[in-house]
Design an enzyme around this catalytic site. Structure first.
Site: not given
Ligand code: GLU
Length: 425
Positions: A114
């Site tokens: 993240k």
């Molecule tokens: N931000 C989204 C999540 O928390 C998508 C992450 C992604 O597609 O890599 O799942």
């Protein structure tokens, strides 16, 4: 920005402590080796960057951003980038760990990551946002890449931000690299169905959860906290599936109408043009806190972490909670909800639709072969419903909560991958 999930209120507590507590609980239950547990309790890489951006008025402002890799045993790391004033290293760590479990529950060949920047994107001009994004992309350029780390949108970022990152990375490498990021516009290698994917996944798991509980989705009352990409799409699709959406909210507050709020598309348009909570709306104006305590069949928290906590969980009256947000329920709240018999479909399963379609986007980019939206939605349905079934089977055998069952599945898969690879050197 289309994917800005609206903040309900500042998150309560510390999400990283919560994430570790969730892991510790299942590690104990699974009898996990202490060394392995220690590996999983840490993020493998934590990158902090302070970088300058020239603002429109000629001044220079320094922003702080993060990119954290929690675990890459199962493959390249995957996870979104968040732009919010609430971003902190601990929040990013928690979100990275949750991505590891989410990818593992869905059976995707990814680890968890993240990132984020401490910024209110709505307070920047479009030019400032682009320069800030491109400089951040350059700073994390040493970490990201199609085989290494593939970011995506999250709260406060959208397809345009992804396009700038894809372009910046491509310029730095001298060739176009669409697979470095997902959630891009379709015109540059994005996937059809990606924008709605998380909300559509919420619909699919809600259908499965209703089936498991012997509850009809048609006619069920639903309250949705958060009217960003996830909340608004989930509200729209649940309403189309026959549920009665009685309350929705954004950072300004909530609207409630016991008979249903009517056409959700009208509310989406209203939110875009003049805000969700106009004086003229027929629904009653209530607070975000009140929305969480409404007597509904299904509650979909789709805003921030820590919204359902020790202080309000006892007052939650929903029969079922489907977590559209990451980390909306604290461990203390989980214990209270379990005692009350509330069926909680955990985030790492319920909101996996986004990263599942991100996986499809990455695969399509690597193959330069693109799919119709029907195919994307069908494959999403298949994968997320299968994941639900796997979690439900573990739950039926092991008891406890559905979150614990999902963690057991995820942790087992990550541990298996780690054991197969061995510990270097
Ligand atoms: N931000 C989204 C999540 O928390 C998508 C992450 C992604 O597609 O890599 O799942």
């Amino acid at each position: 920005m289309t994917t800005t999930a609206t903040a309900a209120q500042a998150p309560a507590g510390n999400p990283w402590h919560d994430a570790r507590e969730q892991l510790d609980a299942v590690a104990g239950k699974m009898g996990l080796d202490p060394g392995m547990r220690e590996v999983l309790r840490h993020c493998k890489r934590e990158f902090t960057v302070n970088f300058p951006v020239k603002m429109d008025d000629g001044s220079v402002r320094v922003f702080t951003g993060y990119r954290v890799h929690h675990n890459e045993a199962r493959g390249p790391v995957k996870g979104g980038l968040r732009y919010s004033l609430n971003v902190s290293l601990d929040e990013v760590r928690a979100l990275a760990m949750w991505m590891t479990w989410k990818c593992a529950v869905a059976g995707l060949p990814f680890g968890g990551a993240k990132g984020g920047v401490i910024v209110d994107p709505r307070a920047l001009s479009s030019g400032e946002l682009e320069r800030m994004t491109r400089r951040f992309a350059a700073e994390i350029g040493m970490l990201i890449g199609p085989d290494a780390d593939v970011p995506a949108p999250d709260m406060g970022t959208d397809a345009q931000v992804m396009a700038w990152i894809m372009d910046t990375y491509s310029m730095m490498h001298g060739h176009s690299a669409p697979a470095v990021i997902t959630g891009k516009p379709v015109s540059i290698g994005g996937s059809t169905g990606r924008v709605e994917a998380t909300g559509r996944g919420v619909l699919f798991v809600t259908q499965e959860a209703c089936r498991a509980r012997g509850m009809a989705l048609a006619g069920a009352t639903v309250a949705v906290q958060g009217f960003g990409n996830v909340g608004a799409t989930a509200a729209k699709l649940l309403a189309e599936a026959g549920a009665k959406v009685v309350a929705v909210s954004d950072s300004e507050g909530a609207i409630y109408a016991g008979d249903g709020l009517g056409d959700i598309a009208v509310l989406v348009e209203r939110k875009r043009t003049r805000g969700l909570i106009p004086d003229s709306h027929p629904g009653t104006h209530i607070t975000n806190a009140e929305l969480l305590e409404l007597p509904v069949d299904i509650l979909v928290p789709a805003a921030l972490e820590g919204q359902i906590h020790g202080g309000n969980a006892a007052r939650v009256r929903a029969k079922m909670i489907v977590e559209g947000a990451n980390g909306p329920t604290t461990p203390e709240a989980d214990r209270i909800l379990a005692q009350k018999g509330v069926y909680v479909v955990p985030d790492i399963l319920a909101n996996a639709g986004g990263v599942i379609v991100s996986y499809f986007e990455w695969v399509q980019d690597l193959q330069s072969f693109f799919w119709e939206e029907d195919e994307v939605n069908l494959r999403l349905e298949r994968i997320i419903k299968h994941a639900f079934q796997e979690v439900a089977d573990i739950h039926a055998g092991a008891g406890g909560t559905l979150r614990e069952a999902a963690y057991m599945l995820a942790v087992r898969r990550v541990v298996e991958a780690t054991q197969s690879r061995g510990i270097f050197p």
